[in-house]
Design an enzyme around this catalytic site. Structure first.
Site, PDB file in Angstrom:
ATOM      1  N   THR A  23       2.548   2.668  -2.489  1.00 17.51           N
ATOM      2  CA  THR A  23       3.735   2.717  -3.352  1.00 17.51           C
ATOM      3  C   THR A  23       3.471   3.381  -4.696  1.00 17.51           C
ATOM      4  O   THR A  23       4.408   3.576  -5.469  1.00 17.51           O
ATOM      5  CB  THR A  23       4.281   1.304  -3.586  1.00 17.51           C
ATOM      6  OG1 THR A  23       3.215   0.445  -4.022  1.00 17.51           O
ATOM      7  CG2 THR A  23       4.873   0.740  -2.307  1.00 17.51           C
ATOM      8  N   PRO A  77       0.825  -1.214   0.000  1.00 23.28           N
ATOM      9  CA  PRO A  77       0.000   0.000   0.000  1.00 23.28           C
ATOM     10  C   PRO A  77       0.857   1.262   0.000  1.00 23.28           C
ATOM     11  O   PRO A  77       1.889   1.329   0.673  1.00 23.28           O
ATOM     12  CB  PRO A  77      -0.809  -0.119   1.300  1.00 23.28           C
ATOM     13  CG  PRO A  77      -0.783  -1.567   1.643  1.00 23.28           C
ATOM     14  CD  PRO A  77       0.525  -2.095   1.143  1.00 23.28           C
ATOM     15  N   HIS A 106      15.941   3.731  30.368  1.00 25.36           N
ATOM     16  CA  HIS A 106      15.517   2.752  29.370  1.00 25.36           C
ATOM     17  C   HIS A 106      15.970   3.180  27.973  1.00 25.36           C
ATOM     18  O   HIS A 106      16.586   2.390  27.238  1.00 25.36           O
ATOM     19  CB  HIS A 106      13.986   2.611  29.414  1.00 25.36           C
ATOM     20  CG  HIS A 106      13.442   1.580  28.484  1.00 25.36           C
ATOM     21  ND1 HIS A 106      13.054   0.337  28.894  1.00 25.36           N
ATOM     22  CD2 HIS A 106      13.224   1.604  27.136  1.00 25.36           C
ATOM     23  CE1 HIS A 106      12.619  -0.358  27.866  1.00 25.36           C
ATOM     24  NE2 HIS A 106      12.711   0.390  26.772  1.00 25.36           N
ATOM     25  N   GLU A 107      15.686   4.415  27.609  1.00 19.99           N
ATOM     26  CA  GLU A 107      16.065   4.894  26.272  1.00 19.99           C
ATOM     27  C   GLU A 107      17.585   5.044  26.150  1.00 19.99           C
ATOM     28  O   GLU A 107      18.147   4.812  25.074  1.00 19.99           O
ATOM     29  CB  GLU A 107      15.378   6.226  25.975  1.00 19.99           C
ATOM     30  CG  GLU A 107      13.859   6.166  25.966  1.00 19.99           C
ATOM     31  CD  GLU A 107      13.330   5.157  24.967  1.00 19.99           C
ATOM     32  OE1 GLU A 107      13.997   4.908  23.931  1.00 19.99           O
ATOM     33  OE2 GLU A 107      12.247   4.592  25.209  1.00 19.99           O
TER      34      GLU A 107
END
Length: 668
Positions: free
Chosen positions: A239, A237, A458-459
């Site tokens: 493209t 989808p 965390h990041e």
């Protein structure tokens, strides 16, 4: 005055005569006749006492009792002036002037006799009521004709709407089987051309050749070739399949019919097949022409898989008719069918065979050069600053389709307008990319300091693992600003343009994805639910490596791709399923321990990056380099297109040839 302007007509959208006006006029006429017949000319109703007074005064000419229910009173001409309530239009003794409803005829007759006796009126001047019978045939007829007529009108109105909306061809009940295709010809030309389609060079060449077939057919038929009957556009989808079809409609000098696959589907049996027949009938009349069916999988799904609906499925009947019409084409008619779908795996094999769809054009997501060309097309309509480079934007959007790129350009323009800028700069594009990838920024989301600290580490764990792993994608940005739904922070990377992926690359990606959970465990000695999306990603990658790509020694060189969706027949035994599960857990545990060891070794850098994130909330690649130094792996990949590679090989061959020839000339 425009000479090309067509006069208003039902065919080109002019004023159409609405047949429902006729129904309305007939109904109003019936109602008017009935009202006039029943009410008459505004007669006044009398009471018993007033009628008796009129008889005493000898003003009554005669009395008619109609159907033993109503008495019609006629006043003498000489006495009309005495009654002011009589309308001037009714000052005539030929028409009754008053009426009175009577209950019992005998009582009414005896009361008249009694009044005239008491008034001592001579018997020769007595008023004797005349009894008549009249039939009102219009009222009863209207009582049963009008409801039937209204029901028929409602039925026609509903069928008209079901059959296709407004008036004109295709809107009536008898035109429900007509095609809904939109015709584009010289009078309604499409403005999209091949110049507006970028990043699809190979597909454009194929489609342009089809257009050339129709423009100059003798060029190909003179050599014994035949014009292809069908062209199928296949791709994910967004493209550009429909855009390419629009370009064909704009470039081709032949009629172009456009319709969606769902337009053939209707609640009535046989309508889909009828519309297919009508569509190709119109196409043969307009030949040479092109018929484009968008989302053909709506009617082209493989037959025989919906056993619950039986063999007489309406969709299958429509597909059967489509197969017959396509195979019944005459090659000299010049009718070419184009279709688009993003699900070629579910299409019927009879539809895909040569002779129906002779060509299948694959339209994939654009590469680096393709994205650059698409950005150039969309940037033409945007007022941009000098720092906006299409090549840089193309590098920042790996995996983006044409529709995604158009969305990014539009979002950047809207963001610049919201910021009251005179031109769209690179910062607006960066913000637009963040919004498209991560979602809407939510700066006012309530987050406690403890949660914010967990998110920061965390990041930072993701960023550190990606920074020091060789095959991980280069870091672009890391942020702890909440975005979208459930996204409390994310690290953005710049993946390489890869067609194949090796085992070590997948392992590094899994290790980098585990960086967030490993950092939480290392710093807080606890874990949270923030790694749910990470765990989902690594689990899918691990199962793919073992059960699809054959990257495990114990399971072996096998692939169960496409067979795992069958819930009734397992492609492997229970022992193999247990082995796959064990190997997946072992692989993920090893990569999780690897991420923990890496973060333990780089704990100082992890602390620095997390604290800086808590302060600034957003860190770019340059900020990370200032904090922890440059990334150890700075290998730059160079991408070659096939044509460029050929030229490079040619140059190398020339150089080698010169070196071989040079000694021979010296010896001479």
């Amino acid at each position: 005055m425009d000479s090309n302007k067509k006069p208003a007509s039902p065919e080109n959208g002019g004023n159409r005569f609405n047949g429902f006006w006729i129904y309305g006029v007939i109904i109003l006429t019936f109602i008017a006749i009935n009202m006039f017949t029943m009410i008459g000319a505004d007669k006044k109703q009398l009471t018993q006492n007033r009628l008796e007074q009129m008889i005493r005064d000898s003003d009554v000419e005669k009395i008619e009792v109609v159907n033993n229910q109503k008495a019609l009173i006629y006043i003498k001409k000489g006495s009309l002036s005495k009654y002011s309530d009589i309308e001037k239009s009714n000052l005539s003794a030929d028409r009754h002037h008053y009426f009175m409803d009577i209950g019992n005829v005998e009582v009414f007759s005896s009361s008249l006799k009694e009044v005239q006796e008491k008034a001592e009126i001579p018997r020769e001047n007595w008023v004797h009521p005349a009894y008549v019978t009249k039939t009102n045939w219009i009222g009863p007829i209207l009582n049963w004709v009008l409801p039937v007529f209204i029901l028929i009108a409602i039925w026609l109105f509903i069928m008209k709407r079901v059959g296709g909306g407004g008036g004109g061809p295709g809107g009536q009940i008898f035109n429900i089987g007509k095609s809904k295709a939109t015709l584009f010809d010289q009078n309604s030309k499409v403005n999209v051309t091949f110049a507006d389609v970028a990043g699809l060079d190979e597909a454009k060449v194929e489609v342009m050749e089809v257009v050339d077939f129709l423009k100059t057919p003798k060029k190909y038929t003179a050599l014994g070739g035949k014009i292809p009957k069908g062209v199928l556009l296949v791709g994910p989808p967004g493209t550009g399949k429909t855009l390419l079809a629009k370009a064909v409609a704009g470039e081709a000098s032949v009629p172009f019919f456009s319709i969606s696959g769902s337009d053939f589907v209707e609640m009535f049996v046989g309508v889909g097949a009828s519309r297919v027949r009508d569509l190709f009938k119109q196409a043969r009349e307009k030949a040479p022409c092109i018929v484009f069916i968008d989302e053909i999988d709506a009617i082209g799904r493989a037959r025989g898989k919906n056993n619950m609906q039986g063999g007489n499925d309406e969709r299958e009947n429509t597909l059967n008719q489509l197969l017959v019409e396509m195979d019944g084409f005459s090659t000299d008619k010049g009718v070419i069918l184009m279709a688009a779908t993003n699900r070629p795996d579910i299409l019927d094999s009879a539809l895909l065979r040569p002779g129906r769809f002779d060509r299948q054009i694959g339209i994939d997501r654009p590469d680096l050069k393709g994205r650059e060309a698409i950005f150039k097309v969309h940037l033409k309509t945007i007022i941009k600053s000098d720092d906006v480079n299409p090549f840089i934007l193309a590098e920042m959007t790996p995996g983006f389709a044409g529709a995604d790129i158009a969305n990014v350009c539009n979002e950047a323009a809207l963001i610049a307008a919201r910021r009251n800028k005179a031109a769209v700069d690179l910062d607006d594009f960066n913000y637009a990319l963040d919004r498209v990838i991560g979602g809407l920024e939510k700066k006012n989301k309530l987050i406690s300091p403890e949660e914010k600290k967990i998110i920061a580490y965390h990041e930072a764990g993701h960023a550190i693992c990606g920074w020091y792993l060789e095959h991980a994608a280069p870091l672009v940005k890391v942020t702890i600003v909440p975005r979208g739904i459930g996204t409390l922070g994310f690290a953005q990377y710049l993946p390489k343009e890869e067609n194949i992926t090796r085992t070590e690359q997948l392992l590094d990606r899994i290790c980098m994805t585990f960086g967030g959970r490993a950092a939480e465990k290392l710093i807080f000695s606890k874990i949270s639910t923030g790694a749910q999306n990470d765990l989902d990603q690594v689990t899918k990658m691990a199962y793919s490596m073992i059960s699809i790509f054959g990257m495990n020694e114990k399971v072996g060189q096998v692939s169960f791709y496409g067979m795992q969706n069958d819930s009734f027949h397992k492609p492997y035994s229970d022992e193999t399923a247990s082995l796959i599960d064990d190997e997946v857990r072992q692989l993920l545990q090893l990569q999780y321990e690897r991420a923990q060891n890496l973060l333990t070794e780089k704990k100082t850098e992890l602390e620095m990056l997390a604290q800086e994130l808590l302060t600034k909330e957003v860190l770019h690649k340059s900020d990370v380099e200032k904090l922890i130094g440059p990334r150890p792996y700075q290998e730059e990949e160079k991408y070659y297109h096939p044509e460029e590679l050929k030229e490079e090989v040619k140059e190398e061959i020339k150089e080698e040839t010169k070196e071989e020839v040079a000694p021979t000339e010296e010896s001479k």
